[in-house]
Write a protein that holds these residues in place. Structure first.
Motif, PDB file in Angstrom:
ATOM      1  N   ASP A   1       3.953   8.732  -5.691  1.00 25.11           N
ATOM      2  CA  ASP A   1       3.818   8.001  -4.051  1.00 25.11           C
ATOM      3  C   ASP A   1       4.899   7.130  -4.219  1.00 25.11           C
ATOM      4  O   ASP A   1       5.254   7.047  -4.620  1.00 25.11           O
ATOM      5  CB  ASP A   1       2.386   7.420  -3.912  1.00 25.11           C
ATOM      6  CG  ASP A   1       2.173   6.235  -4.909  1.00 25.11           C
ATOM      7  OD1 ASP A   1       2.909   6.146  -6.133  1.00 25.11           O
ATOM      8  OD2 ASP A   1       1.388   5.515  -5.343  1.00 25.11           O
TER       9      ASP A   1
ATOM     10  N   ARG B   1       5.442   3.462  -1.767  1.00 23.78           N
ATOM     11  CA  ARG B   1       4.635   1.953  -1.161  1.00 23.78           C
ATOM     12  C   ARG B   1       5.388   1.876  -0.337  1.00 23.78           C
ATOM     13  O   ARG B   1       6.705   1.299  -0.730  1.00 23.78           O
ATOM     14  CB  ARG B   1       3.907   1.596  -2.756  1.00 23.78           C
ATOM     15  CG  ARG B   1       2.884   2.159  -3.485  1.00 23.78           C
ATOM     16  CD  ARG B   1       2.662   1.404  -4.552  1.00 23.78           C
ATOM     17  NE  ARG B   1       2.362   2.318  -5.398  1.00 23.78           N
ATOM     18  CZ  ARG B   1       0.769   1.828  -5.358  1.00 23.78           C
ATOM     19  NH1 ARG B   1      -0.194   0.761  -4.055  1.00 23.78           N
ATOM     20  NH2 ARG B   1      -0.419   2.467  -6.221  1.00 23.78           N
TER      21      ARG B   1
ATOM     22  N   GLU C   1       0.570  -0.935   0.037  1.00 22.12           N
ATOM     23  CA  GLU C   1       0.018  -0.540  -0.063  1.00 22.12           C
ATOM     24  C   GLU C   1       0.847   1.829  -0.317  1.00 22.12           C
ATOM     25  O   GLU C   1       2.385   1.410   0.160  1.00 22.12           O
ATOM     26  CB  GLU C   1      -0.995  -0.087   0.686  1.00 22.12           C
ATOM     27  CG  GLU C   1      -0.278   0.005   2.413  1.00 22.12           C
ATOM     28  CD  GLU C   1       0.519  -0.529   3.269  1.00 22.12           C
ATOM     29  OE1 GLU C   1       0.874  -1.931   2.717  1.00 22.12           O
ATOM     30  OE2 GLU C   1       0.703  -0.036   4.080  1.00 22.12           O
ATOM     31  N   PRO C   2       0.418   2.726  -0.553  1.00 20.82           N
ATOM     32  CA  PRO C   2       1.226   4.127  -0.711  1.00 20.82           C
ATOM     33  C   PRO C   2       1.238   4.212   0.826  1.00 20.82           C
ATOM     34  O   PRO C   2       0.316   4.205   1.429  1.00 20.82           O
ATOM     35  CB  PRO C   2       0.388   4.164  -1.571  1.00 20.82           C
ATOM     36  CG  PRO C   2      -1.132   4.131  -1.327  1.00 20.82           C
ATOM     37  CD  PRO C   2      -0.906   2.606  -0.665  1.00 20.82           C
TER      38      PRO C   2
END
Lengths: 349, 414, 517, 418
Positions: free
Chosen positions: C280, C282, C255-256
Motif C-alpha cells: 500500500d 499512504r 491513511e492508505p
C-alpha cells in the motif's frame, strides 16, 4: 529567379487561354458528336462498335465526327453540353445509362437531333436505337447446339444487366429449340432465364477472368462458349484457341474480322449492328429532305438485319443446319418462334 | 493453473466450433436432398496427359452424412482430448464443410474437381506474385501498396514489347524491367525522400493507371498489331504430368507458372537460409543493428524493392503472356490489392503467401463452379465472397499477424 | 609502442549544437579508459564518430599509430573497433548465432548460411571469456544480462580488440554488474582495450585505469581513479558542487491511499509478469519500487493506471475499488501518472506545449465548455504552468519535440503535479535527465509528499530510490521480494533482493508480503 | 514589453513569409507535373513526328502548337474565356439579357461542380489522416451513401424540401458513416489494418449496389434498366442557374464549404477533434491520457465515411438525380491526393479540390478541343502526389530553400497496431 518564373508563367497562361478559346466552329460539314458511357471508346463492345459507325460516316459521307469519353456518371451531361454548345447537328449517346441525360437535353434543345444506342424512344427529336439481340442469340444458340459434341454449351456475362443478359436469353432459347427439334438434350451452362441469373465475372476489364471461366466451362464439358463481356471475352477466345477443341461465339461484331487472330475457333458471332444503325442515322440526318426524327425509332431485328449472326465456321455443324437456321430466321421474323424476350421481361418484374 | 484453464477453455471453444460446422452441414445441405440423388465428382481432364482414373459417383445424402460424421468426430475428439494442431484440424473441418457444400450443389449433377484445382492454381498465380512482391519489399521494411500499378505497368510493357518483338521472353524481360523501374521509383521515394510509403504506393497506382490507359488508348487500340503478343506454351513435365490430378494441376503449365512456384521456393530458401535473407530480415526488423554491423541498409532496401517491383511486373506479364495475349485497361482488376492481403494473411512468408493466394484462387474458382451448378445465391453475393473471406481472415483467424518490426519506417542514419 | 587508439581534436557540429569540441583521447593497450559525463555531454556522439556512424567535422583518429579514416561501421570493424550500444543492437526475432554472424556470415556451398560453424565459434568464444550463451536461443527470449553478453560476443567474433561499452551497466543488477566487471577483466587479460562509458561514479572508480570527464561537448578534465573520489568526479562532471543526497524531512504517513492486494497482471505474449503483488501507499509518504528493468514494474504501473487489465487481485484507491476501472476513471479518482517513456507515452511531440499541458483535463471546465475548447483558458494555464515549473521555452506554442529532455519531462510533471491529486505514480521520472532537472523533479515529488499526497516512484536507478523513498518495494520476476523501510535499507541488501536473493536466509518465504498484509 | 511585441511581430512576419513559401512548393509541383504532362502529350502526338519530317523548325513549331492547343483548351475549360465574360456582362447591362453572361460562366461553374464532391471526399481522407487512419475506402462509402441517399430521395413523397433535403443528406451521411465505421471497428477490436479492409469493402459495396439496382432488384426503377428511380423534386439541391440547366452548379458547393469549416472547427476547436488528433499523432499518449482510443478510431472512420457519403449525396441530389449501377467515380484515390495536397488541413483540401476540379473540367474541354485522352488527368494527379509527397525533389529541382518544419499530420503508421 522566382519573379522571372512568375512572369513566364503568367505569359504562358495568357497566351494559352487566348488560343484555347479559339477552338470549335466547323465548316459546312454535318457535325456529329458521340458521347460514350464509362467504358470509353475502346471497350471492344458497344462504344467501339457505335464509333465504328461514326468513323464509317466520316469516311463515306464526309461528315465532321468526333467522340467524347465519359469517366463518371456526371460527365454525360458535361459532354452533351459540350456538343450542344458546339452546335452539333446530331448527338449520339451510347448506352442506356445516358438515357436520362439524353432525354433532358433533347427536351431542352428541340432543334438538335439526338440518337441513343440501347434505349427506346425519348422524344420527337431522339431516335432510339435498340436491338432484338435475343433473336440473333437464338440463332447462335441453335448453331451452338448443333455444333456441340459434348452436349454442353456455355455462356457468361460481364455484369448482369439487360443489354448483356438478352444475348444469353436468346442463346438459351435457341438451344432448347434445337433440343425440341432434334430430340437432343444439349445443356446450357452459365445462364438460366427463369432465375435471371448465371455466371458473371463482375467486370468488363479482367480478361484473365474470361480465360479462367472458359477453362472451367471446358472442364465441365462445354465445347461452345459465348462470352458477353466486352474485352473479357477475348480472354475466353485465347483459352479456346489454346485448347483447340471448342468454339467461341463472338458478340456485337463479327469477331473473325475484329479479332482475326482467333478466327479458327470462332463458330459464329452474334451481330448487333450498332455501327450500321449509327451510320444509317447519320445518313438520314444528312439527307437533304431530312425533317427530323418525329419520334421514329430504330429497332434492329433479324428482319431488317439490325441483328444477325455471322457465317458459321465451315464444317462446324452438320450440312442441314444452315437451311434450318434460314427457316428459323424466317419463322422468328414471322413471329412464329418465341425467342424468350417475354419470359425474360416477366422475370424482371 | 490459470493459464491451463484458459487453454482448456480455448480448446473447448474450438471443439464447439467444429460441432457447429457439423450442425450447419446438417441444417443447410441435408434438407434440400432426396435419397435418390447422386453427386458426381470427375477427376479426368480432357487433353491432359494424366492417366485417366474416372470419376466418383455417390449418393448425395450418403456423402453428406459421411462428412457430418467426420466433423462430429473431430469436434468430439477436440472436446474430449484436444488436438495438438488445432489449426490443421480447423482446416480439415472447413474443407469438409466446403466438400459438403459442393456435394449438395452438385446433386444430380457433376463437377470436375481436377479442373477446379487447376483453376485455383492459375487464378492464384498473379495473386501470389503480387504477394511475393509485397514480401520482398516488406521484409526489408518498405511497404508496397503500389503492386497493382506495378503489375499494370508490367502487363502493358509485356504486351507492347512482346508484340513488337514477337518473342515471349523479350516481352517477359521488358515487363521485369518496367516493374523494376516502378520499384525503383517507390524505392527512391521511400528510401531517399522518406515519403510516407503508403502514399508513395498510391501515387504509383494512380500514375501507372494513367500512363498505361493513356498509352493504350493512344497506341494499342488504334494499332492492333501492337497488342498481339505471343504467349507461352504449356510445357508438360515428362512423367510427372501423367500422375492423375496432380499432373494436370501442377505439372502441365506454362513457364511463368513454374517460375512462380520456383520463385516461392527460392525466395523462401533465400530469405531463411542465405546471407541475403539474413541481412534482409535484420534490416526489416532492426535496421540500426544491421547498420552497426556494416550491413548497408539503403542498398539492401533498394535491391529488394526493385526486385519486388520486378516480381510484380512478372505478375502483370503473366496475365498477358501466359493468359490472354493482350493488354486491356485495368486488366489487373485489383489483384495487386488482393495480393497484399495474401501477404498479410501468409504472415510475410513466401510459402504462406502462396497458401493464402491459393485460398483466394479457390474462392474465385469455387464461385464460378457454383454459378454453373446454379446455386440459388445471387451472383453478386458469390462475387463478394473472396473479399468477405479476406476480411474475416484478417479480423479473426490470423488475429494479429506481426509485420516486420520496422515496416513502413524510413531509415535515417542517426 | 604507440597507444592502441588516439583521438586528436575531434569536433562534431549539429545544427545549432557543438556536440564535440576538439576532443583528445588516448587509450593504452590492455587498459580501461572511462568516459564520464552527464547525458548530453557528448560521450555517445564521440563514440559514434569513432565507430563511423558520424563523420567528424575536424580531427584525426589514429589506431596503433596509423592515421585512419572511418566512414562506416564496416571500416571500424575492420580496424578492430567494436561497440556495445546503450540500446542493444540485437534483432529479437533472430537467434544468437544469426545476430552474431550478421554482416560476417559463414557460408557453406557458396550460398547457404553455415550456422553450425558460427555456433561453434560462438561456443569457443563463450568458453574462452566465460560468457555462457546458448547459440541457438532466440535473442528476444533472453534476459537483458545475457543479451549484453551476446553483444560482447558479437565484437569478439569480429576479433575486435578495442571495445567500446556505452553505459553497459544501466540495465543490470549490482550482481550482474559484478559479473560484467569480471568479463571485462578477462578481456583485459587477453590484451583487449576498453572504453567504458558511464555516468555512474562508483563503477568508473572501480573498473577504470584512467578517467576522462566530458561536459558540454568539451573535456572537463581527466583523472586517475586512485587519486579521485566520487565527490571530485561529480563536481568535474556537473561543473559545480553537487549535493548527492536529497534533503527531505522524515515522512509523516497517514491513511492508505492506494491498496494493492494479490494483483496479477499479464504481460505481452500472455505470460504472467506481476504475481500476487500486495502493498500500500499512504498519504504523505513516498514508496519506491526498486528492481532491474523487466521484472514486472512496467506492467504493475500500467495495471494501476488502468492501461493493462488485471487478471486477479484488487486495487483500491481511497477506499474505492478500481481494479478494472478505465484510465480515465482512475485519473478522475485522483491519480497523476508520469509515464516511464515520456516521448512515447506522455507527450505528443508535434503539439505545442500548451496543448500537451491539457492532455488529461482537455474535456473539463474551464479548458472546455461543452465540447468547445477555450483557447484563452488553455493559454492562461500554459503560461502559468510554464512559469511555475520552470520550463525553459521560447513560447508556450513551441512544439514539445523541440525542447530538451529535461524540459519535456518538466512539461509532464507540470501537467501531472499541478492537479490536486492524492496519488502520484511516477515511472522512471528522471531517466536520461541532467543533474539540474533531476534535482528539480525530486524536489517537486517531495513537495507533493509534504502536501499530503501518496507518491509511488518506480525507478531502475537504485540511487534514486534510496534518496527519494520512505519505503522500498523490491521486485524480482514479478514478485515482491521484500518491503524495506528506508531506515533499514542498505545498498547491498537491496541489490541482492533485486537479484532475487534474500539476504536473510531464514525469512525468505515469510517476508514477502508481511508489510502489505 | 514593447520589445517583446516587436519580436513577436517579426516572428509573425517570418511565419507568414514561411506560409507563402509553403505554398510555393505545391505550386511548383503542379507546374512540374504540367510540364511532364506536356511532354507526354507531345511525345504521343503523331503530327509532331510528321512535322519534324518536314524540318526541325516545323517540328518545334508543331510542339508549341500542340502544347498550346492542349493547355489552352484546358485552361479555357477550367476557367472560361475572360473576353466572353466581359462581352456577356456588357450585353446583360445594355440589353438586360443575362444568358450570355451566364453561359460564359459555365466553365467556372463546372470547375466548382467537379470540386464539390472532391471537397467532401478530400475532407474524408484528411480527417482520417489527422486521426492516424488511412481511408482508401471513400469510393465504397460513396457507393453505399449513394444507395441510402437516393432511397430517401425517391421513396419519400409529400414532404416539403426543407425536410426532404436534410433527410436525404442525412441518409447519405449515415450510409457512408456506417460503411466507414466497419473498418474502424475492425481496426479497433482486432487490429486488422484499415487499408486492406477498406479496399475489400470497396469491392463489396460495388456488388451490393449492383444487387440493389439490378433489374428486378429491390431498388430498380422498373424500366428495364439497372438504375434507381429519379429522386423527388423536393429532394433536389437548389440550383443557382435554373435559367440554364446545363449549369449544374448547386448549393452543394456551399454545403461543402460549410463542411470544411465544420471539420476545421471540429478538429481544432473541440475536445472531440483534440482526441482525434491526439490518437492520430500518438495513440499511446492518448491512451495514457485516458482517451478511449478504440472509440475515437471508430468515430474518426465514421465521420470520414459520412463526409465521403456527402459526396454521393451531392452527385445524386444535385447533379444526376438518380443512381445507376455503375456509379464509379475514382473519388477514392483522388481524395488521397487531395488530402495530401491540402496537408490534411480542411482549408487546404478546399484549395486542392478547386485545383482538381479545374483539372477535371479542363481535361474534359481538352478532350473535346485538343482530343487528348482523359487519362492524362490520372498521370497529372499521380505526378502531383509524388512531387507533393517528396517536396525534396521539387526543392532540388528549383533550388528552393528548405522550409521550417511545422506540425504535419502523421499520415500513416505502416501496418502498426494502435
Amino acid at each position: 529567379m522566382l519573379k522571372k518564373l512568375w512572369v513566364l508563367l503568367s505569359l504562358v497562361l495568357v497566351t494559352t487561354m487566348l488560343v484555347g478559346c479559339g477552338g470549335g466552329g466547323a465548316g459546312g460539314k454535318l457535325k456529329v458528336g458521340m458521347v460514350t458511357d464509362m467504358g470509353g471508346v475502346d471497350d471492344k463492345s458497344f462504344n467501339a462498335t457505335s464509333w465504328k459507325g461514326v468513323q464509317r460516316a466520316i469516311d463515306e459521307l464526309g461528315i465532321d465526327g468526333s467522340y467524347l469519353e465519359s469517366k463518371q456518371q456526371t460527365d454525360y451531361a458535361t459532354n452533351l453540353a459540350q456538343y450542344v454548345n458546339q452546335e452539333a447537328d446530331l448527338i449520339i449517346t451510347v448506352g442506356f445509362l445516358l438515357a436520362d441525360d439524353t432525354a433532358d437535353f433533347a427536351s431542352r434543345y428541340p432543334d438538335t437531333n439526338f440518337a441513343i444506342v440501347d434505349f427506346g424512344s425519348l422524344g420527337d427529336n431522339v431516335r432510339g436505337l435498340t436491338f432484338s439481340t435475343d433473336e440473333a442469340g437464338f440463332l447462335a444458340g441453335y448453331a451452338a447446339a448443333a455444333a456441340t459434341k459434348t452436349g454442353k454449351v456455355a455462356t457468361f456475362g460481364g455484369i448482369n444487366i439487360p443489354t448483356v443478359a438478352i444475348f444469353m436469353v436468346g442463346y438459351e432459347y435457341g438451344v432448347n429449340y434445337y433440343n425440341q427439334q432434334h430430340g437432343t438434350n444439349v445443356e446450357v451452362l452459365g445462364w438460366e432465364t427463369a432465375a435471371n441469373d448465371g455466371v458473371f465475372v463482375g467486370n468488363f476489364e479482367s480478361t484473365d477472368d474470361g480465360r479462367r471461366v472458359a477453362e472451367t466451362f471446358m472442364n465441365e464439358g462445354a465445347d461452345v462458349i459465348m462470352p458477353v463481356a466486352g474485352p473479357v471475352g477475348l480472354g475466353t477466345a485465347q483459352a479456346v484457341k489454346e485448347r483447340g477443341n471448342a468454339w467461341v461465339i463472338g458478340v456485337d461484331t463479327d469477331w473473325t474480322v475484329s479479332a482475326a487472330e482467333y478466327k479458327d475457333v470462332i463458330l459464329t458471332s452474334v451481330l448487333k449492328n450498332m455501327d450500321v444503325a449509327v451510320f444509317d442515322t447519320i445518313k438520314a440526318v444528312q439527307a437533304d429532305d431530312f425533317a427530323g426524327f418525329n419520334g421514329e425509332n430504330y429497332v434492329g431485328t433479324l428482319a431488317n438485319d439490325g441483328v444477325g449472326i455471322a457465317p458459321i465456321a465451315s464444317g462446324a455443324v452438320p450440312a442441314g443446319i444452315s437451311d434450318e437456321l434460314e427457316q428459323i430466321k424466317a419463322d422468328i421474323i414471322a413471329g412464329k418462334i418465341n425467342t424468350g424476350w417475354a419470359e425474360y421481361s416477366a422475370s424482371l418484374e | 493453473m490459470n493459464e491451463n484453464s484458459k487453454d482448456t477453455r480455448r480448446a473447448r471453444t474450438w471443439g464447439i466450433v467444429f460441432l457447429v460446422f457439423a450442425a450447419l452441414m446438417l441444417v443447410l445441405f441435408l434438407p434440400g436432398t432426396t435419397g435418390s440423388q447422386r453427386t458426381t465428382f470427375a477427376f479426368d481432364l480432357e487433353l491432359s496427359e494424366a492417366l485417366p482414373i474416372g470419376s466418383l459417383t455417390f449418393s448425395t445424402q450418403g456423402g453428406l452424412y459421411l462428412l457430418v460424421v467426420l466433423a462430429v468426430f473431430l469436434g468430439a475428439w477436440q472436446l474430449a482430448k484436444g488436438f495438438k494442431q488445432v489449426y490443421l484440424i480447423l482446416g480439415v473441418v472447413v474443407l469438409a464443410f466446403v466438400l459438403a457444400f459442393l456435394t449438395w450443389a452438385a446433386r444430380d449433377n457433376s463437377m470436375n474437381m481436377t479442373g477446379m484445382l487447376q483453376a485455383t492454381l492459375l487464378r492464384a498465380v498473379p495473386i501470389t506474385l503480387a504477394a511475393l512482391s509485397g514480401v520482398m519489399c516488406e521484409r526489408c521494411a518498405v511497404i508496397n501498396i503500389g503492386i497493382e500499378g506495378m503489375m499494370l505497368t508490367g502487363a502493358f510493357t509485356s504486351a507492347l514489347i512482346g508484340s513488337l518483338t514477337q518473342n515471349v521472353w523479350v516481352g517477359l524481360f521488358a515487363a521485369l524491367s518496367a516493374g523494376g523501374l516502378m520499384g525503383a521509383l517507390l524505392a527512391v521515394m521511400a528510401i531517399r525522400y522518406k515519403v510516407d510509403q503508403i502514399i508513395a504506393g498510391t501515387a504509383i497506382n494512380i500514375l501507372a493507371t494513367g500512363l498505361t490507359s493513356y498509352f493504350s488508348s493512344r497506341y494499342l487500340q488504334s494499332i492492333p498489331e501492337l497488342n498481339r503478343p505471343p504467349t507461352f506454351v504449356q510445357l508438360p513435365l515428362p512423367v510427372l504430368s501423367r500422375i492423375p490430378i496432380v499432373g494436370p494441376v501442377l505439372f502441365t503449365n506454362t513457364a511463368p507458372v513454374y517460375l512462380m512456384l520456383i520463385l516461392v521456393a527460392v525466395i523462401h530458401v533465400m530469405l531463411f537460409y542465405t546471407r541475403w535473407g539474413l541481412r534482409t530480415r535484420a534490416v526489416g526488423e532492426h535496421p540500426q543493428a544491421a547498420d552497426t554491423l556494416g550491413v548497408n541498409v539503403f542498398k539492401t532496401r533498394y535491391v529488394n524493392v526493385i526486385l519486388g517491383g520486378m516480381i510484380a511486373g512478372l505478375g502483370g506479364a503473366y496475365l498477358v503472356l501466359s493468359s490472354v495475349a493482350r493488354f486491356d485497361e485495368n486488366m489487373t482488376a485489383g489483384r495487386g490489392f488482393i495480393g497484399l492481403a495474401a501477404m498479410i494473411f501468409g504472415k510475410w512468408s513466401p510459402i504462406g503467401a502462396l497458401a493464402a493466394s491459393l485460398i483466394f484462387g479457390f474462392a474465385d474458382s469455387l464461385r464460378t463452379n457454383l454459378a454453373i451448378l446454379r446455386v440459388p445465391i445471387p451472383s453478386q453475393f458469390l462475387l463478394m465472397a473472396p473479399y468477405l473471406v479476406t476480411m474475416i481472415v484478417l479480423a479473426g483467424v490470423v488475429g494479429r499477424a506481426n509485420p516486420p518490426a520496422a515496416d513502413g519506417q524510413p531509415y535515417e542514419k542517426q | 609502442m604507440p597507444p592502441v587508439l588516439e583521438l586528436k581534436g575531434i569536433t562534431k557540429r549539429f545544427p545549432g549544437v557543438l556536440a564535440n569540441d576538439h576532443i583528445d583521447l588516448t587509450l593504452e593497450e590492455g587498459k580501461v579508459l572511462a568516459l564520464l559525463g552527464e547525458n548530453g555531454a557528448g560521450k555517445s556522439t564521440l563514440m559514434n564518430v569513432l565507430y563511423g556512424l558520424y563523420t567528424p567535422d575536424e580531427g584525426e583518429i589514429f589506431v596503433r599509430g596509423q592515421k585512419v579514416d572511418i566512414h562506416g561501421p564496416g571500416d571500424a570493424i575492420a580496424l578492430g573497433i567494436g561497440m556495445v550500444h546503450q540500446h542493444f543492437m540485437l534483432v529479437p526475432v533472430l537467434t544468437v548465432t544469426e545476430n552474431v554472424m550478421l554482416g560476417m556470415e559463414s557460408i557453406k556451398n557458396k550460398l547457404f548460411l553455415d550456422r553450425e560453424v558460427a555456433a561453434k565459434r560462438i561456443h569457443e568464444i563463450s568458453e574462452q571469456y566465460g560468457l555462457d550463451v546458448d547459440p541457438y536461443a532466440m535473442v528476444g527470449d533472453l534476459p537483458v544480462g545475457i543479451q549484453q553478453r551476446v553483444e560482447i560476443i558479437k565484437l569478439l567474433y569480429r576479433q575486435a580488440d578495442i571495445l567500446i561499452l556505452d553505459e553497459p551497466t544501466a540495465v543490470l543488477t549490482p550482481q550482474e554488474v559484478h559479473g560484467l566487471f569480471q568479463v571485462i577483466r578477462s578481456l583485459l587479460a587477453k590484451g583487449k582495450s576498453i572504453i567504458f562509458i558511464s555516468h555512474k561514479l562508483k563503477e568508473v572508480l572501480e573498473i577504470s585505469d584512467s578517467i576522462v570527464v566530458l561536459r558540454g561537448g568539451r573535456i572537463a578534465g581527466s583523472a586517475l581513479p586512485q587519486e579521485s573520489n566520487e565527490r571530485s568526479l561529480a563536481s568535474l562532471m556537473v561543473g559545480r558542487e553537487v549535493i548527492l543526497t536529497v534533503a527531505k524531512e522524515k515522512a509523516q504517513p497517514k491513511e492508505p491511499v492506494l491498496e494493492v492486494k494479490n494483483l496479477r497482471v499479464m504481460g505481452e505474449g500472455a505470460h504472467v509478469v506481476v504475481r500476487d503483488v500486495s502493498f500500500d501507499v499512504r498519504a504523505g509518504e513516498i514508496v519506491g519500487v526498486a528492481g532491474v528493468q523487466g521484472n514486472g514494474q512496467t506492467e504493475l504501473v500500467e495495471s494501476l493506471t488502468g492501461l493493462r487489465p488485471a487478471q486477479g487481485g484488487a486495487v483500491r484507491l481511497l477506499g474505492k475499488d478500481v481494479t478494472h476501472a478505465s484510465p480515465r476513471v482512475i485519473t478522475e479518482a485522483g491519480t497523476s501518472h508520469v509515464p516511464e517513456d515520456r516521448q512515447r507515452d506522455g507527450l505528443v511531440l508535434s503539439y505545442p506545449i500548451a496543448d500537451n499541458l491539457i492532455m488529461n483535463t482537455y474535456y473539463l471546465p474551464p479548458i472546455a465548455r461543452g465540447v468547445v475548447l477555450q483557447e484563452a483558458a488553455i493559454k492562461e494555464r500554459a503560461e502559468r504552468l510554464v512559469a511555475e515549473y520552470d520550463v525553459r521555452t521560447p513560447s508556450i506554442m513551441t512544439p514539445v519535440g523541440s525542447l530538451s529532455g529535461g524540459n519535456q519531462q518538466k512539461v509532464i510533471v507540470a501537467r501531472e503535479l499541478s492537479r490536486p491529486d492524492q496519488l502520484v505514480i511516477a515511472s522512471q521520472p528522471t531517466r536520461g535527465l541532467d543533474v539540474g532537472s533531476i534535482e528539480y523533479i525530486h524536489s517537486q515529488l517531495i513537495r507533493k509528499r509534504d502536501e499530503g499526497a501518496a507518491v509511488l516512484v518506480v525507478s531502475a536507478e537504485l540511487d534514486e530510490i534510496l534518496s527519494l523513498a520512505d519505503r522500498i518495494v523490491v521486485m524480482f520476476e514479478g514478485r515482491i521480494m521484500d518491503i524495506v523501510p528506508i531506515e533499514k535499507a542498505t545498498r547491498e541488501d537491496i541489490g541482492l533482493l533485486m537479484a532475487g536473493i534474500h539476504p536473510d536466509e531464514h525469512g525468505a518465504d515469510v517476508v514477502a508480503t508481511k508489510e502489505a498484509a | 514589453m514593447s520589445e517583446k511585441n516587436t519580436t513577436q511581430g517579426k516572428a509573425q512576419k517570418r511565419r507568414s513569409r514561411g506560409r507563402w513559401r509553403a505554398l510555393l512548393t505545391p505550386l511548383m509541383a503542379i507546374v512540374t507535373a504540367l510540364i511532364l504532362g506536356a511532354v507526354v502529350i507531345v511525345v504521343t502526338d503523331t503530327s509532331v513526328y510528321d512535322a519534324f519530317g518536314e524540318g526541325f523548325g516545323a517540328g518545334l513549331l508543331r510542339i508549341v502548337e500542340v502544347v498550346v492547343t492542349a493547355y489552352g483548351s484546358f485552361f479555357a475549360g477550367a476557367f472560361g474565356d475572360p473576353a466572353r465574360m466581359v462581352r456577356g456582362l456588357s450585353t446583360w447591362i445594355t440589353t438586360g439579357d443575362g444568358s450570355d453572361w451566364v453561359q460564359s460562366l459555365y466553365p467556372l461553374t463546372e470547375t466548382l461542380r467537379y470540386a464539390t464532391p472532391y471537397i467532401f471526399a478530400g475532407l474524408a481522407v484528411a480527417l482520417g489522416f489527422r486521426g492516424g487512419l488511412f481511408n482508401i475506402g471513400a469510393e465504397g462509402q460513396y457507393f453505399i451513401a449513394g444507395l441510402t441517399t437516393v432511397f430517401v430521395g425517391y421513396s419519400l413523397t409529400g414532404v416539403p424540401w426543407f425536410i426532404h433535403v436534410p433527410l436525404a443528406l442525412l441518409a447519405g451521411i449515415l450510409g457512408g458513416a456506417a460503411w466507414g465505421a466497419i473498418p474502424g471497428y475492425l481496426k479497433a477490436k482486432t487490429g486488422a489494418h484499415e487499408v486492406i479492409n477498406t479496399i475489400m469493402l470497396n469491392y463489396i459495396s460495388f456488388r451490393l449496389a449492383e444487387y440493389m439496382l439490378d433489374v428486378g432488384g429491390p431498388m430498380a426503377r422498373g424500366d428495364g434498366r439497372p438504375v434507381s428511380p429519379v429522386i423527388q423534386p423536393s429532394a433536389q439541391l437548389t440550383q443557382f442557374f435554373p435559367s440554364n440547366p446545363n449549369i449544374r452548379f448547386n448549393v452543394g458547393f456551399f454545403i461543402a464549404l460549410l463542411a470544411a469549416v465544420f471539420v476545421y472547427w471540429l478538429l481544432f476547436k473541440t475536445t472531440i477533434g483534440y482526441e482525434i488528433r491526439t490518437v492520430g499523432q500518438n495513440p499511446r499518449a492518448a491512451k495514457y491520457a485516458g482517451m478511449n482510443v478504440p472509440r475515437t478510431v471508430v468515430l474518426t472512420m465514421a465521420l470520414s465515411g459520412g463526409l465521403a457519403g456527402l459526396a454521393a449525396s451531392h452527385d445524386i441530389l444535385g447533379v444526376i438525380g438518380f443512381m445507376p449501377n455503375s456509379f464509379s467515380s475514382g473519388y477514392g484515390f483522388d481524395a488521397i491526393a487531395l488530402a495530401l495536397l491540402g496537408n490534411s488541413h480542411p482549408f487546404g483540401v478546399v484549395l486542392s479540390s478547386l485545383l482538381f476540379g479545374a483539372l477535371q473540367a479542363g481535361a474534359r474541354n481538352m478532350q473535346a478541343i485538343a482530343r487528348v485522352p482523359l487519362d492524362l488527368t490520372d498521370i497529372l494527379q499521380g505526378l502531383i502526389i509524388i512531387f507533393i509527397a517528396a517536396p525534396a525533389i521539387i526543392r532540388a529541382l528549383y533550388r528552393l530553400r528548405t522550409p521550417d518544419e511545422g506540425e504535419g499530420a502523421v499520415m500513416t503508421r505502416g501496418w502498426g497496431q494502435l
